[in-house]
Motif scaffolding. Structure first.
Motif, PDB file in Angstrom:
ATOM      1  N   SER A   1      -0.907  -4.169   0.652  1.00  0.00           N
ATOM      2  CA  SER A   1       0.526  -4.285   0.912  1.00  0.00           C
ATOM      3  C   SER A   1       0.758  -4.742   2.341  1.00  0.00           C
TER       4      SER A   1
ATOM      5  N   THR B   1       6.933  -4.889   2.897  1.00  0.00           N
ATOM      6  CA  THR B   1       7.050  -4.248   1.592  1.00  0.00           C
ATOM      7  C   THR B   1       8.173  -3.210   1.584  1.00  0.00           C
ATOM      8  N   LEU B   2       8.936  -3.166   0.478  1.00  0.00           N
ATOM      9  CA  LEU B   2       9.960  -2.156   0.195  1.00  0.00           C
ATOM     10  C   LEU B   2      11.066  -2.088   1.253  1.00  0.00           C
TER      11      LEU B   2
ATOM     12  N   ASP C   1       8.522   4.005 -10.669  1.00  0.00           N
ATOM     13  CA  ASP C   1       7.461   3.000 -10.668  1.00  0.00           C
ATOM     14  C   ASP C   1       6.433   3.294  -9.576  1.00  0.00           C
ATOM     15  N   LEU C   2       6.900   3.678  -8.393  1.00  0.00           N
ATOM     16  CA  LEU C   2       5.974   3.973  -7.302  1.00  0.00           C
ATOM     17  C   LEU C   2       5.079   5.156  -7.656  1.00  0.00           C
ATOM     18  N   ARG C   3       5.627   6.171  -8.318  1.00  0.00           N
ATOM     19  CA  ARG C   3       4.797   7.299  -8.763  1.00  0.00           C
ATOM     20  C   ARG C   3       3.725   6.824  -9.734  1.00  0.00           C
TER      21      ARG C   3
ATOM     22  N   ALA D   1       1.725   5.172  -5.525  1.00  0.00           N
ATOM     23  CA  ALA D   1       2.104   4.527  -4.264  1.00  0.00           C
ATOM     24  C   ALA D   1       3.214   5.259  -3.526  1.00  0.00           C
ATOM     25  N   THR D   2       3.398   6.540  -3.780  1.00  0.00           N
ATOM     26  CA  THR D   2       4.389   7.292  -3.023  1.00  0.00           C
ATOM     27  C   THR D   2       3.767   7.804  -1.719  1.00  0.00           C
TER      28      THR D   2
ATOM     29  N   PHE E   1       7.940  -6.520  -2.876  1.00  0.00           N
ATOM     30  CA  PHE E   1       6.581  -6.065  -2.600  1.00  0.00           C
ATOM     31  C   PHE E   1       5.847  -7.222  -1.931  1.00  0.00           C
TER      32      PHE E   1
END
Length: 272
Positions: free
Chosen positions: A149, A153-154, A216-218, A222-223, A259
């Motif tokens: 990443s 990102t985000l 989605d991150l969970r 990716a949390t 992303f």
């Protein structure tokens, strides 16, 4: 960054503080494995690596794949043998591989003529050491390819968390710092690699609300795994502020999240 991150033996460095909680990183990947991993982004990245490998007129003998949320990935690599390592115990077990902490393992000599690293090196505490260990695991003229990443990102999630902090009080570390594209090639060179190339890919995904993004991150594992992360849940007012900030960026009922993916390729020179 810490030269030795907390791993299975809980070793730490006295020089600097570990940025990431490595045990929690493993737990988050295990949670993703149990709930059924969300693979759309990982598959996008892996498929890109496979496309790049078609440009190399060579079949590899021994490959190392680091980061394997999909058990079908090893068979798709152009290699006679693939060793699998993953920071998550369940991903590693289900793919028939072994657990790894990328900046704290012992390569078995110069073994691999191909190393593929998918989406894990951005959460190690000592990235230069992790790259050097990969270098040491490789044969002369071996290829390193992978993705992490990037720094952009985000952005919508970061904005939402700033709104949450403004509603709740002091700012807290919610989102990981990321590797900048301009820094990655020099890091590869300092580890000993030659001809490093870094490309930036920006994947846009439209979400109806903040909750869907967090889900989605969970499912990606990716949390937040920062050592100094907040140990408390957002208050109701803070969560509502975050959701409102996210929705305010919407177009036609959906907010576009980004992303940023840094794809990298480098070689171990014959004199490395």
């Amino acid at each position: 960054m810490s030269p030795l991150s907390p791993g299975i033996a809980q070793r730490t460095s006295g020089c600097v503080t570990a940025l990431f909680d490595i045990d929690l990183r493993a737990q988050r990947r295990d949670r993703a494995s149990r709930i059924g991993p969300e693979l759309f982004l990982a598959e996008h990245v892996f498929a890109d690596c496979l496309d790049r490998l078609t440009l190399v007129p060579r079949r590899f003998g021994n490959a190392l794949l680091i980061g394997c949320p999909d058990q079908g990935w090893p068979a798709r690599l152009p290699a006679d043998r693939v060793d699998i390592r993953d920071p998550g115990p369940l991903f590693a077990e289900r793919a028939g591989g072994e657990l790894i902490t990328e900046d704290d393992w012992s390569p078995n000599g110069s073994t691999y003529d191909l190393v593929v690293s998918i989406g894990t090196l951005d959460t190690v505490n000592d990235l230069p050491r992790a790259l050097r260990l990969l270098f040491e695991s490789m044969t002369n003229d071996a290829l390193l390819i992978g993705a992490v990443s990037g720094g952009d990102t985000l952005p919508r999630l970061r904005g939402a968390m700033r709104a949450a902090d403004a509603a709740a009080g002091p700012a807290l570390p919610h989102v990981h710092p990321r590797i900048e594209a301009s820094a990655l090639a020099p890091l590869l060179s300092r580890a000993g690699f030659v001809m490093p190339v870094v490309d930036v890919d920006r994947v846009e995904v439209r979400y109806p609300d903040l909750g869907r993004l967090v889900n989605d991150l969970r499912a990606m594992g990716a949390t937040n795994v920062l050592t100094e992360r907040s140990r408390r849940f957002l208050s109701g007012s803070a969560y509502r502020a975050a959701c409102q900030a996210f929705v305010e960026k919407a177009t036609d009922g959906r907010t576009t999240e980004v992303f940023e993916i840094l794809h990298f390729v480098a070689w171990k020179g014959s004199e490395g």
